[in-house]
Scaffold this motif. Structure first.
Motif, PDB file in Angstrom:
ATOM      1  N   THR A 118       0.838  -1.189   0.000  1.00 18.59           N
ATOM      2  CA  THR A 118       0.000   0.000   0.000  1.00 18.59           C
ATOM      3  C   THR A 118       0.876   1.243   0.000  1.00 18.59           C
ATOM      4  N   GLU A 120      -4.784   6.308  -0.570  1.00 15.10           N
ATOM      5  CA  GLU A 120      -4.122   5.016  -0.406  1.00 15.10           C
ATOM      6  C   GLU A 120      -4.234   4.228  -1.705  1.00 15.10           C
ATOM      7  N   ARG A 121      -3.102   3.847  -2.243  1.00 14.71           N
ATOM      8  CA  ARG A 121      -3.068   3.053  -3.471  1.00 14.71           C
ATOM      9  C   ARG A 121      -2.589   1.648  -3.119  1.00 14.71           C
ATOM     10  N   SER A 126      -6.161  -0.672  -6.157  1.00 18.04           N
ATOM     11  CA  SER A 126      -7.362  -0.259  -5.449  1.00 18.04           C
ATOM     12  C   SER A 126      -7.077   1.091  -4.794  1.00 18.04           C
ATOM     13  N   ILE A 130      -8.254   4.293  -2.481  1.00 20.32           N
ATOM     14  CA  ILE A 130      -9.162   4.763  -1.440  1.00 20.32           C
ATOM     15  C   ILE A 130      -8.760   6.183  -1.067  1.00 20.32           C
ATOM     16  N   LYS A 175     -13.441   8.224   4.888  1.00 21.80           N
ATOM     17  CA  LYS A 175     -13.404   7.646   3.552  1.00 21.80           C
ATOM     18  C   LYS A 175     -14.493   8.271   2.693  1.00 21.80           C
ATOM     19  N   SER A 202     -13.738   5.386  -3.386  1.00 20.29           N
ATOM     20  CA  SER A 202     -12.884   4.241  -3.718  1.00 20.29           C
ATOM     21  C   SER A 202     -13.140   3.845  -5.163  1.00 20.29           C
ATOM     22  N   LYS A 204     -11.082   1.507  -8.762  1.00 17.32           N
ATOM     23  CA  LYS A 204      -9.992   0.664  -9.246  1.00 17.32           C
ATOM     24  C   LYS A 204      -9.321   1.342 -10.440  1.00 17.32           C
TER      25      LYS A 204
END
Length: 215
Positions: free
Chosen positions: A25, A48-49, A57, A59, A66, A69, A71
């Protein structure tokens, strides 16, 4: 019986190979700057990758909440995102074309309706070279802005000419990536950063009638 066991093991192995596996991550922290290049809000976004073997993914957090999110994946043609479970080209890395994406969700400045590649630049820092792509993006019919993506890493900056403010990635947990040096050079680049290039086209934009836009 032996053949049956071999068949079952083969099926399990095949399923395991096709299942996305979490590798690592990467975390990117963004701050908000005003028209005087003063930081006015720290950690406005955290991205966050999560690196998977089939896609990344993404986020996005705003103040630890959050908010989004999705892809994403890259190849030599461009940046792809999964829209309604379909792999879709959203940002070209080659051609100055406008790509329209019918997202089921949107969130400014990360997910938007349209993106057009404007130009690209390569910065040399020591022995490493970093390629940055500049896009004009459209959230809706009345709100457009400029975004910047770092090759193989993703979104690092957005600039809004109307407000003369920008959100910039200043830090990351990737120790080998000198993100602060890269983004600092970006916002000072008078031939590439939209603050300077658009100002040449509209030299009187921030005049008396538009002073409120600088807030």
């Amino acid at each position: 019986m032996k053949a049956k066991i071999i068949f079952i093991i083969s099926v399990i192995s095949l399923i395991s190979c096709n299942k996305p596996k979490l590798e690592k991550t990467n975390v990117f922290y963004f701050n908000l700057y005003n028209n005087k290049d003063i930081e006015v809000e720290s950690n406005i976004f955290t991205l966050e990758r999560r690196k998977l073997n089939l896609f990344d993914s993404i986020i996005v957090f705003k103040k630890n909440e959050k908010v989004l999110s999705f892809k994403e994946t890259f190849d030599k043609e461009g940046i792809y995102r999964y829209v309604l479970n379909k792999k879709t080209l959203t940002h070209s890395l080659k051609d100055s074309i406008t790509l329209t994406t019918n997202y089921n969700v949107s969130y400014f400045p990360f997910v938007n309706k349209k993106a057009t590649l404007i130009n690209k630049v390569i910065y040399k820092l020591g022995e490493n070279s970093y390629k940055i792509f500049h896009y004009s993006e459209l959230q809706n019919n009345h709100r457009s802005f400029d975004s910047y993506y770092l090759e193989n890493f993703g979104f690092i900056c957005y600039y809004n000419f109307d407000t003369d403010k920008y959100v910039l990635c200043d830090s990351t947990n990737i120790k080998s990536l000198k993100i602060k040096e890269i983004t600092s050079r970006l916002v000072k680049d008078k031939t590439f950063f939209a603050r300077f290039t658009v100002a040449k086209l509209f030299p009187n934009y921030y005049g008396e009638n538009n002073s409120s836009k600088r807030l």
